[in-house]
Design a protein around this motif. Structure first.
Motif, PDB file in Angstrom:
ATOM      1  N   MET A  48       5.859 -13.265  -3.474  1.00  0.00           N
ATOM      2  CA  MET A  48       5.915 -11.857  -3.057  1.00  0.00           C
ATOM      3  C   MET A  48       4.595 -11.466  -2.412  1.00  0.00           C
ATOM      4  N   ARG A  49       4.670 -10.746  -1.296  1.00  0.00           N
ATOM      5  CA  ARG A  49       3.471 -10.287  -0.603  1.00  0.00           C
ATOM      6  C   ARG A  49       3.011  -8.949  -1.182  1.00  0.00           C
ATOM      7  N   TYR A  50       1.701  -8.815  -1.350  1.00  0.00           N
ATOM      8  CA  TYR A  50       1.128  -7.564  -1.818  1.00  0.00           C
ATOM      9  C   TYR A  50       0.130  -7.086  -0.769  1.00  0.00           C
ATOM     10  N   LEU A  51       0.416  -5.909  -0.215  1.00  0.00           N
ATOM     11  CA  LEU A  51      -0.423  -5.362   0.847  1.00  0.00           C
ATOM     12  C   LEU A  51      -1.148  -4.089   0.428  1.00  0.00           C
ATOM     13  N   ARG A  52      -0.645  -3.411  -0.614  1.00  0.00           N
ATOM     14  CA  ARG A  52      -1.217  -2.124  -1.026  1.00  0.00           C
ATOM     15  C   ARG A  52      -1.317  -2.119  -2.549  1.00  0.00           C
ATOM     16  N   TYR A  53      -2.514  -2.406  -3.048  1.00  0.00           N
ATOM     17  CA  TYR A  53      -2.750  -2.518  -4.484  1.00  0.00           C
ATOM     18  C   TYR A  53      -3.526  -1.304  -4.978  1.00  0.00           C
ATOM     19  N   LEU A  79      -8.981 -11.753  -4.398  1.00  0.00           N
ATOM     20  CA  LEU A  79      -8.034 -12.865  -4.309  1.00  0.00           C
ATOM     21  C   LEU A  79      -6.864 -12.512  -3.399  1.00  0.00           C
ATOM     22  N   LEU A  80      -6.348 -11.311  -3.553  1.00  0.00           N
ATOM     23  CA  LEU A  80      -5.207 -10.885  -2.747  1.00  0.00           C
ATOM     24  C   LEU A  80      -5.596 -10.728  -1.280  1.00  0.00           C
ATOM     25  N   ALA A  81      -6.781 -10.197  -1.037  1.00  0.00           N
ATOM     26  CA  ALA A  81      -7.224  -9.994   0.340  1.00  0.00           C
ATOM     27  C   ALA A  81      -7.407 -11.320   1.074  1.00  0.00           C
ATOM     28  N   PRO A 124      -4.380 -10.573   5.502  1.00  0.00           N
ATOM     29  CA  PRO A 124      -5.355  -9.847   6.330  1.00  0.00           C
ATOM     30  C   PRO A 124      -5.145  -8.330   6.329  1.00  0.00           C
ATOM     31  N   GLU A 125      -3.912  -7.894   6.095  1.00  0.00           N
ATOM     32  CA  GLU A 125      -3.624  -6.456   6.129  1.00  0.00           C
ATOM     33  C   GLU A 125      -3.754  -5.794   4.757  1.00  0.00           C
ATOM     34  N   PHE A 126      -4.243  -6.517   3.778  1.00  0.00           N
ATOM     35  CA  PHE A 126      -4.321  -6.015   2.404  1.00  0.00           C
ATOM     36  C   PHE A 126      -5.263  -4.817   2.304  1.00  0.00           C
ATOM     37  N   ARG A 127      -4.852  -3.831   1.466  1.00  0.00           N
ATOM     38  CA  ARG A 127      -5.668  -2.658   1.173  1.00  0.00           C
ATOM     39  C   ARG A 127      -5.677  -2.413  -0.336  1.00  0.00           C
ATOM     40  N   TYR A 128      -6.770  -1.830  -0.821  1.00  0.00           N
ATOM     41  CA  TYR A 128      -6.964  -1.691  -2.272  1.00  0.00           C
ATOM     42  C   TYR A 128      -7.599  -0.347  -2.596  1.00  0.00           C
ATOM     43  N   ALA A 129      -7.067   0.302  -3.663  1.00  0.00           N
ATOM     44  CA  ALA A 129      -7.654   1.531  -4.203  1.00  0.00           C
ATOM     45  C   ALA A 129      -7.814   1.370  -5.707  1.00  0.00           C
ATOM     46  N   ASN A 130      -8.865   1.952  -6.245  1.00  0.00           N
ATOM     47  CA  ASN A 130      -9.112   1.908  -7.692  1.00  0.00           C
ATOM     48  C   ASN A 130      -9.354   3.326  -8.176  1.00  0.00           C
ATOM     49  N   LEU A 131      -8.393   3.870  -8.920  1.00  0.00           N
ATOM     50  CA  LEU A 131      -8.449   5.253  -9.379  1.00  0.00           C
ATOM     51  C   LEU A 131      -9.030   5.402 -10.780  1.00  0.00           C
ATOM     52  N   ARG A 154     -12.944   4.469  -5.878  1.00  0.00           N
ATOM     53  CA  ARG A 154     -12.278   3.996  -4.652  1.00  0.00           C
ATOM     54  C   ARG A 154     -10.928   4.708  -4.545  1.00  0.00           C
ATOM     55  N   PRO A 155     -10.912   5.991  -4.236  1.00  0.00           N
ATOM     56  CA  PRO A 155      -9.692   6.787  -4.337  1.00  0.00           C
ATOM     57  C   PRO A 155      -8.666   6.547  -3.240  1.00  0.00           C
ATOM     58  N   ASP A 156      -9.058   5.857  -2.186  1.00  0.00           N
ATOM     59  CA  ASP A 156      -8.147   5.607  -1.071  1.00  0.00           C
ATOM     60  C   ASP A 156      -8.017   4.113  -0.814  1.00  0.00           C
ATOM     61  N   LEU A 157      -6.943   3.751  -0.142  1.00  0.00           N
ATOM     62  CA  LEU A 157      -6.725   2.354   0.212  1.00  0.00           C
ATOM     63  C   LEU A 157      -7.656   1.938   1.345  1.00  0.00           C
ATOM     64  N   HIS A 158      -8.408   0.859   1.113  1.00  0.00           N
ATOM     65  CA  HIS A 158      -9.320   0.331   2.128  1.00  0.00           C
ATOM     66  C   HIS A 158      -9.272  -1.191   2.099  1.00  0.00           C
ATOM     67  N   PRO A 159      -9.682  -1.833   3.184  1.00  0.00           N
ATOM     68  CA  PRO A 159      -9.764  -3.299   3.172  1.00  0.00           C
ATOM     69  C   PRO A 159     -10.780  -3.793   2.155  1.00  0.00           C
ATOM     70  N   VAL A 160     -10.656  -5.050   1.797  1.00  0.00           N
ATOM     71  CA  VAL A 160     -11.595  -5.711   0.894  1.00  0.00           C
ATOM     72  C   VAL A 160     -12.150  -6.913   1.629  1.00  0.00           C
TER      73      VAL A 160
END
Length: 270
Positions: free
Chosen positions: A1-6, A36-38, A42-49, A247-253
């Motif tokens: 499974m692909r994960y693009l928005r974590y 690891l996911l990034a 290449p299009e992966f984005r990550y937010a940490n609330l 990290r309230p918004d999705l950004h590249p890693v």
């Protein structure tokens, strides 16, 4: 499974405390997992609330809607330990808040990962009275995850998770090695390429210190960490007062170190 928005939700452990410092910023297991996911997308984005000191009900109230608004395809939920260490805590109520988050995130179509907690009595003998509460909570989390189709990183059965080398001196937060182990555990739960169960293997044994040294260590910990924690509770203060998500918004890693996506710095609350 692909994960693009974590999106990661939770408290200090997910924020990454003690895997880094206040000056350089905290990395933590969620950042490590995102790296690891990034590396795979290449299009992966990550937010940490996550925000340190938050109780499960407040995590649910403040972070669930914010996470859903980011439309994640992967969410991690680590919450409850700040509740369980408080006198009079009702593990069933805490688990209900966690289950509500699992229900909301799985209903959105995201893959969801949650956690049980390690054996606190093995980490610190002075907290052995909390063990039944943690055991009860853990089973409720397993049951809730089963009901909603969430994955569980079950740390409690594995003795390595209580090895002191994985923990900071405060015994409340993982150190760098502990954060790396959690990230590896989640990677296995997600069946990421290259992941396996090696994170469950025990570390090389340590020599057993004499009884007097163990007693001294416990007293030093109680004076240096347990006492100040109790004082903050009595004053109604939290380590998360005045803080917001790092990290309230999705950004590249971009990987570990200074070339990572920038994270805003916090100021200590009153």
């Amino acid at each position: 499974m692909r994960y693009l928005r974590y999106v990661a939700v939770g408290d200090s452990q997910t924020e990454g405390l003690n895997d880094g410092d206040e000056r350089t910023g905290y990395r933590g297991w969620a950042d490590r997992l995102a790296e690891l996911l990034a590396a795979q997308e290449p299009e992966f984005r990550y937010a940490n609330l996550a925000v340190r000191g938050r109780l499960a009900a407040r995590i649910r109230a403040e972070q669930t809607g914010a996470a859903l608004a980011l439309e994640p395809d992967l969410v991690t939920v680590m919450a409850g330990m700040n509740d369980l260490v408080r006198p009079g805590c009702d593990a069933s109520a805490v688990a209900a808040d966690v289950e509500a988050m699992l229900a909301a995130f799985t209903a959105s179509g995201a893959r969801v990962v949650t956690f049980t907690f390690p054996d606190v009595a093995a980490i610190s003998p002075l907290t052995r009275h909390l063990r039944p509460r943690v055991v009860d909570f853990n089973q409720r989390v397993r049951d809730a995850a089963r009901r909603h189709g969430a994955l569980v990183v079950d740390t409690f059965p594995h003795p390595v998770t209580t090895d002191p080398r994985l923990w900071s001196p405060d015994r409340l937060h993982a150190g760098p090695l502990g954060h790396a182990l959690i990230a590896a555990a989640v990677a296995e739960a997600l069946a990421l390429p290259g992941s396996d169960s090696s994170w469950t293997a025990p570390l090389p044994p340590l020599p057993l210190p004499p009884a007097w040294r163990r007693a001294h260590t416990e007293l030093t910990w109680a004076a240096g960490f347990l006492g100040p924690w109790l004082v903050r509770r009595l004053r109604g203060r939290s380590s998360g007062d005045g803080r917001t998500a790092k990290r309230p918004d999705l950004h590249p890693v971009y990987g570990p170190g200074p070339d990572r996506a920038a994270e805003p710095q916090h100021t200590e609350g009153a």
